[in-house]
Write a protein that holds these residues in place. Structure first.
Motif, PDB file in Angstrom:
ATOM      1  N   VAL A 267      -5.474  -0.742   5.542  1.00 36.74           N
ATOM      2  CA  VAL A 267      -5.076  -2.154   5.501  1.00 36.74           C
ATOM      3  C   VAL A 267      -5.151  -2.789   6.890  1.00 36.74           C
ATOM      4  O   VAL A 267      -5.950  -3.708   7.125  1.00 36.74           O
ATOM      5  CB  VAL A 267      -3.656  -2.313   4.920  1.00 36.74           C
ATOM      6  CG1 VAL A 267      -3.253  -3.793   4.917  1.00 36.74           C
ATOM      7  CG2 VAL A 267      -3.586  -1.734   3.517  1.00 36.74           C
ATOM      8  N   THR A 268      -4.345  -2.294   7.816  1.00 41.05           N
ATOM      9  CA  THR A 268      -4.251  -2.934   9.135  1.00 41.05           C
ATOM     10  C   THR A 268      -5.567  -2.874   9.890  1.00 41.05           C
ATOM     11  O   THR A 268      -6.050  -3.899  10.408  1.00 41.05           O
ATOM     12  CB  THR A 268      -3.146  -2.259   9.963  1.00 41.05           C
ATOM     13  OG1 THR A 268      -1.916  -2.278   9.231  1.00 41.05           O
ATOM     14  CG2 THR A 268      -2.958  -2.979  11.289  1.00 41.05           C
ATOM     15  N   ALA A 269      -6.158  -1.680   9.962  1.00 42.28           N
ATOM     16  CA  ALA A 269      -7.389  -1.523  10.738  1.00 42.28           C
ATOM     17  C   ALA A 269      -8.530  -2.349  10.148  1.00 42.28           C
ATOM     18  O   ALA A 269      -9.318  -2.957  10.879  1.00 42.28           O
ATOM     19  CB  ALA A 269      -7.785  -0.054  10.807  1.00 42.28           C
TER      20      ALA A 269
ATOM     21  N   ALA B 264       0.826  -1.207   0.000  1.00 43.77           N
ATOM     22  CA  ALA B 264       0.000   0.000   0.000  1.00 43.77           C
ATOM     23  C   ALA B 264       0.858   1.253   0.000  1.00 43.77           C
ATOM     24  O   ALA B 264       0.560   2.235  -0.690  1.00 43.77           O
ATOM     25  CB  ALA B 264      -0.934  -0.011   1.215  1.00 43.77           C
ATOM     26  N   GLN B 265       1.945   1.215   0.762  1.00 40.01           N
ATOM     27  CA  GLN B 265       2.846   2.370   0.783  1.00 40.01           C
ATOM     28  C   GLN B 265       3.560   2.537  -0.554  1.00 40.01           C
ATOM     29  O   GLN B 265       3.782   3.670  -1.004  1.00 40.01           O
ATOM     30  CB  GLN B 265       3.861   2.213   1.919  1.00 40.01           C
ATOM     31  CG  GLN B 265       3.232   2.311   3.305  1.00 40.01           C
ATOM     32  CD  GLN B 265       4.238   2.071   4.410  1.00 40.01           C
ATOM     33  OE1 GLN B 265       5.355   1.622   4.176  1.00 40.01           O
ATOM     34  NE2 GLN B 265       3.842   2.368   5.638  1.00 40.01           N
ATOM     35  N   ASP B 266       3.920   1.432  -1.194  1.00 40.97           N
ATOM     36  CA  ASP B 266       4.554   1.512  -2.518  1.00 40.97           C
ATOM     37  C   ASP B 266       3.606   2.102  -3.556  1.00 40.97           C
ATOM     38  O   ASP B 266       4.047   2.721  -4.530  1.00 40.97           O
ATOM     39  CB  ASP B 266       5.011   0.118  -2.965  1.00 40.97           C
ATOM     40  CG  ASP B 266       6.170  -0.397  -2.119  1.00 40.97           C
ATOM     41  OD1 ASP B 266       6.844   0.434  -1.471  1.00 40.97           O
ATOM     42  OD2 ASP B 266       6.369  -1.624  -2.086  1.00 40.97           O
ATOM     43  N   LEU B 267       2.298   1.913  -3.351  1.00 40.11           N
ATOM     44  CA  LEU B 267       1.307   2.422  -4.291  1.00 40.11           C
ATOM     45  C   LEU B 267       0.881   3.866  -3.981  1.00 40.11           C
ATOM     46  O   LEU B 267      -0.025   4.387  -4.618  1.00 40.11           O
ATOM     47  CB  LEU B 267       0.075   1.519  -4.300  1.00 40.11           C
ATOM     48  CG  LEU B 267       0.301   0.104  -4.870  1.00 40.11           C
ATOM     49  CD1 LEU B 267      -0.938  -0.749  -4.685  1.00 40.11           C
ATOM     50  CD2 LEU B 267       0.671   0.176  -6.346  1.00 40.11           C
ATOM     51  N   GLY B 268       1.538   4.476  -3.007  1.00 43.04           N
ATOM     52  CA  GLY B 268       1.300   5.889  -2.754  1.00 43.04           C
ATOM     53  C   GLY B 268       0.620   6.219  -1.450  1.00 43.04           C
ATOM     54  O   GLY B 268       0.429   7.403  -1.142  1.00 43.04           O
ATOM     55  N   CYS B 269       0.232   5.220  -0.650  1.00 42.30           N
ATOM     56  CA  CYS B 269      -0.413   5.495   0.638  1.00 42.30           C
ATOM     57  C   CYS B 269       0.619   6.020   1.636  1.00 42.30           C
ATOM     58  O   CYS B 269       1.771   5.571   1.645  1.00 42.30           O
ATOM     59  CB  CYS B 269      -1.052   4.227   1.202  1.00 42.30           C
ATOM     60  SG  CYS B 269      -2.778   4.010   0.761  1.00 42.30           S
ATOM     61  N   THR B 270       0.199   6.955   2.457  1.00 46.57           N
ATOM     62  CA  THR B 270       1.057   7.355   3.567  1.00 46.57           C
ATOM     63  C   THR B 270       1.063   6.247   4.616  1.00 46.57           C
ATOM     64  O   THR B 270       0.265   5.303   4.546  1.00 46.57           O
ATOM     65  CB  THR B 270       0.540   8.650   4.209  1.00 46.57           C
ATOM     66  OG1 THR B 270      -0.788   8.411   4.728  1.00 46.57           O
ATOM     67  CG2 THR B 270       0.483   9.786   3.186  1.00 46.57           C
ATOM     68  N   GLN B 271       1.946   6.367   5.576  1.00 46.96           N
ATOM     69  CA  GLN B 271       2.033   5.334   6.610  1.00 46.96           C
ATOM     70  C   GLN B 271       0.725   5.257   7.401  1.00 46.96           C
ATOM     71  O   GLN B 271       0.245   4.161   7.701  1.00 46.96           O
ATOM     72  CB  GLN B 271       3.208   5.642   7.546  1.00 46.96           C
ATOM     73  CG  GLN B 271       3.525   4.515   8.515  1.00 46.96           C
ATOM     74  CD  GLN B 271       4.814   4.759   9.273  1.00 46.96           C
ATOM     75  OE1 GLN B 271       5.425   5.821   9.137  1.00 46.96           O
ATOM     76  NE2 GLN B 271       5.231   3.798  10.061  1.00 46.96           N
ATOM     77  N   LEU B 272       0.156   6.434   7.710  1.00 49.72           N
ATOM     78  CA  LEU B 272      -1.113   6.450   8.436  1.00 49.72           C
ATOM     79  C   LEU B 272      -2.247   5.921   7.556  1.00 49.72           C
ATOM     80  O   LEU B 272      -3.112   5.164   8.018  1.00 49.72           O
ATOM     81  CB  LEU B 272      -1.425   7.869   8.903  1.00 49.72           C
ATOM     82  CG  LEU B 272      -2.720   8.047   9.705  1.00 49.72           C
ATOM     83  CD1 LEU B 272      -2.683   7.203  10.971  1.00 49.72           C
ATOM     84  CD2 LEU B 272      -2.951   9.520  10.031  1.00 49.72           C
ATOM     85  N   GLY B 273      -2.241   6.291   6.276  1.00 52.10           N
ATOM     86  CA  GLY B 273      -3.279   5.816   5.369  1.00 52.10           C
ATOM     87  C   GLY B 273      -3.216   4.313   5.179  1.00 52.10           C
ATOM     88  O   GLY B 273      -4.253   3.637   5.128  1.00 52.10           O
TER      89      GLY B 273
END
Length: 299
Positions: free
Chosen positions: A214-216, A200-209
């Motif tokens: 994903v996690t939540a 998700a981060q590689d696809l442009g999501c911030t760490q919080l996003g």
């Protein structure tokens, strides 16, 4: 032989529910439509086994719901139900705020440390529930450990009144039921593939996003399970409100105990218990549906 064994295996949980749930429920329901009397036991049964089927049908047609009408006409009971729901919702929310970071930290810890953290979460269950609640009296009272520590730090100049308040009630419930929130969430997060967060981060999501999307969301079954496991017992809690909340705390568990043992009004107390059961049926059904959907998604 195999068919007989399967039938016995399937019948066991149904017999268990029949003996330990349905029969007690019917007994309490029978008492709830009875009339209070000065006797032992303190009620006149509405239905008696010696009446026969014809007698039962006649009494059923004359069934009185006066005890339930009394509950809805007296604001004490309505306020007790509403207060119990409010306390259970707030306690569940606070428990989730504390329990999710704990479960997440446990799931992300090295594998060799996870059993230790898991044991620390379960460790309070090795001590009596009543003793743990009594221990909080010594911590929260004006001359208790918490006030002495805060005064030693210079944070306060005089003891705070924490015991016998709603704050003490929330502290006791959150502390007592925190493991019920942590364990389901930890069980869900431990199985999670954390490479999805990296993707998700590689696809442009911030760490919080990435955490939120994903996690939540993957932890949602554990969050739902933990929330219901805290909410359901908290709404009918008696010991914690009685010991930590004080005399001004209004919860349906204390009201139920008072009707049974102080007023000796078993029919009204049984009616209180029946209505509380129906209030709890809604979250229980929601919990079962959430569990069923979780199983379907995992297959």
């Amino acid at each position: 032989m195999g068919t007989l064994f399967r039938r016995i295996t399937i019948a066991v949980p149904y017999v268990w529910l029949l003996v330990l749930f349905l029969l007690p429920f019917l007994i309490v329901l029978r008492i709830s439509v009875s009339e209070p009397v000065i006797a032992i036991p303190p009620y006149a049964p509405q239905f008696d086994l010696s009446d026969g089927l014809q007698g039962w049908s006649e009494k059923f047609s004359q069934l009185s719901l006066a005890n339930y009408q009394w509950l809805f006409s007296d604001p004490l009971y309505t306020n007790a139900y509403l207060s119990s729901v409010r306390v259970a919702i707030i306690s569940t929310f606070i428990t989730l705020l504390i329990g999710f970071p704990l479960a997440y930290g446990m799931a992300r810890a090295p594998e060799r440390l996870r059993p230790i953290f898991l044991m620390l979460v379960i460790l309070p269950f090795w001590t009596s529930f009543l003793i743990r609640v009594y221990a909080w009296i010594g911590i929260l009272k004006p001359e208790g450990l918490l006030n002495q520590f805060l005064m030693w730090l210079g944070v306060i100049n005089e003891p705070l009144q924490i015991l016998n308040t709603d704050n003490a009630l929330y502290i006791g419930i959150v502390y007592s039921y925190l493991p019920f929130m942590v364990l389901p969430i930890y069980s869900t997060l431990e199985k999670m593939d954390y490479s999805l967060v990296e993707a998700a981060q590689d696809l442009g999501c911030t760490q919080l996003g990435a955490f939120w999307k994903v996690t939540a969301r993957l932890a949602l079954p554990g969050i739902i399970a933990g929330s219901f496991l805290v909410f359901i017992p908290a709404i009918g809690e008696f010991v914690i409100p009685d010991l930590l909340g004080g005399t001004e705390t209004l919860m349906i568990g204390k009201t139920l105990w008072s009707e049974f043992f102080n007023n000796r009004d078993w029919p009204v107390a049984s009616a209180v218990a029946i209505i509380l059961l129906f209030i709890l049926v809604v979250p229980i059904v929601l919990f079962q549906n959430a569990q069923a959907r979780s199983v379907e998604k995992s297959q």
